[in-house]
Enzyme design. Sequence first.
Site, short mmCIF file in Angstrom:
data_model
loop_
_atom_site.label_atom_id
_atom_site.label_comp_id
_atom_site.label_asym_id
_atom_site.label_seq_id
_atom_site.Cartn_x
_atom_site.Cartn_y
_atom_site.Cartn_z
N ASP A 1 -9.63 0.12 -2.45
CA ASP A 1 -9.04 0.95 -1.41
C ASP A 1 -10.07 2.00 -0.99
O ASP A 1 -10.56 2.76 -1.82
CB ASP A 1 -7.75 1.62 -1.89
CG ASP A 1 -6.91 2.10 -0.71
OD1 ASP A 1 -6.74 1.32 0.24
OD2 ASP A 1 -6.47 3.26 -0.73
N GLU B 1 0.87 -1.18 0.00
CA GLU B 1 0.00 0.00 0.00
C GLU B 1 0.90 1.23 0.00
O GLU B 1 1.46 1.60 1.03
CB GLU B 1 -0.93 0.00 1.22
CG GLU B 1 -1.99 -1.07 1.12
CD GLU B 1 -3.29 -0.75 1.88
OE1 GLU B 1 -3.49 0.42 2.29
OE2 GLU B 1 -4.09 -1.67 2.05
P1 ITT Z 1 -7.90 -4.60 2.42
O1 ITT Z 1 -6.88 -3.51 2.29
O2 ITT Z 1 -7.33 -5.95 2.71
O3 ITT Z 1 -8.88 -4.63 1.26
P2 ITT Z 1 -8.80 -3.01 4.67
O4 ITT Z 1 -9.92 -3.20 5.63
O5 ITT Z 1 -7.43 -2.79 5.22
O6 ITT Z 1 -8.82 -4.29 3.69
P3 ITT Z 1 -8.68 -0.39 3.40
O7 ITT Z 1 -7.21 -0.29 3.40
O8 ITT Z 1 -9.40 0.05 2.16
O9 ITT Z 1 -9.20 -1.87 3.68
O10 ITT Z 1 -9.18 0.39 4.68
C1 ITT Z 1 -10.33 1.05 4.72
C2 ITT Z 1 -10.78 1.30 6.13
O11 ITT Z 1 -12.09 1.80 6.03
C3 ITT Z 1 -10.86 0.05 7.01
O12 ITT Z 1 -10.73 0.43 8.36
C4 ITT Z 1 -12.27 -0.46 6.72
O13 ITT Z 1 -12.81 -1.20 7.81
C5 ITT Z 1 -13.02 0.84 6.50
N1 ITT Z 1 -14.04 0.67 5.48
C6 ITT Z 1 -13.87 0.41 4.16
N2 ITT Z 1 -15.04 0.27 3.54
C7 ITT Z 1 -15.98 0.45 4.48
C8 ITT Z 1 -17.37 0.39 4.48
O14 ITT Z 1 -18.05 0.11 3.38
N3 ITT Z 1 -18.01 0.60 5.62
C9 ITT Z 1 -17.34 0.86 6.77
N4 ITT Z 1 -16.02 0.91 6.87
C10 ITT Z 1 -15.34 0.70 5.73
#
Ligand code: ITT
Length: 182
Positions: A66, A35
């Site tokens: 992301d 990332e």
């Molecule tokens: P990956 O990178 O493995 O896909 P991650 O959870 O680390 O999973 P991100 O880096 O995109 O994903 O982080 C986004 C943050 O925002 C993370 O804390 C998620 O729980 C939150 N998030 C993402 N989409 C969301 C949604 O639809 N509703 C609530 N929170 C969300």
Amino acid sequence: MLLRFVTGNEGKAREAEAYLEGITAVNQVEYDYTEIQSDSLADVAAHGAREAFEALGDTEPVLVDDAGLFVDALGGFPGPYSAYVEDTVGVERLWRLVEQEDDRRARFRTVLAYADEDGVETFEGSVAGTIVAPRGEGGFGYDPIFEYNGQTMAEMSTEEKNAISHRGRALAKFAEWYADQH
Ligand code: ITT
């Protein structure tokens, strides 16, 4: 055709599978792509998708998501650092921080990056809402504190959330583009 959705987040995978049912089969794959440090979700997602496609064996296409929560009164915080802030500060304490503000508007954004042998395409989705005290048992992440039209996203079913969410909107753009290609 099989689409490999590269994520460690089961909530994201569940929403993509539900949305893309009948369009393409989705397989959740865990791969820890780099990332990159950037304020741009699109740059992070595109870089991750390219890397994952090459590392996982460039056969089936991959999709990377992301996402972030951008709070207006906090200058967009936690934004691209939303995962780190969820793990460290936590959702309840983010609410406590925003509770002190008069303006509690926020936006969820997500960028889907699709990579195959022809390159990378990105699709953005966003939704505006309000930060509220946590309510609801569904969804994941910041869903309990993000209210849209009187309901928090944690009070919605997967289908209800997909109909209005940042991810649902990005998936709609992706599905339209994908249908044109295939
Ligand atoms: P990956 O990178 O493995 O896909 P991650 O959870 O680390 O999973 P991100 O880096 O995109 O994903 O982080 C986004 C943050 O925002 C993370 O804390 C998620 O729980 C939150 N998030 C993402 N989409 C969301 C949604 O639809 N509703 C609530 N929170 C969300």
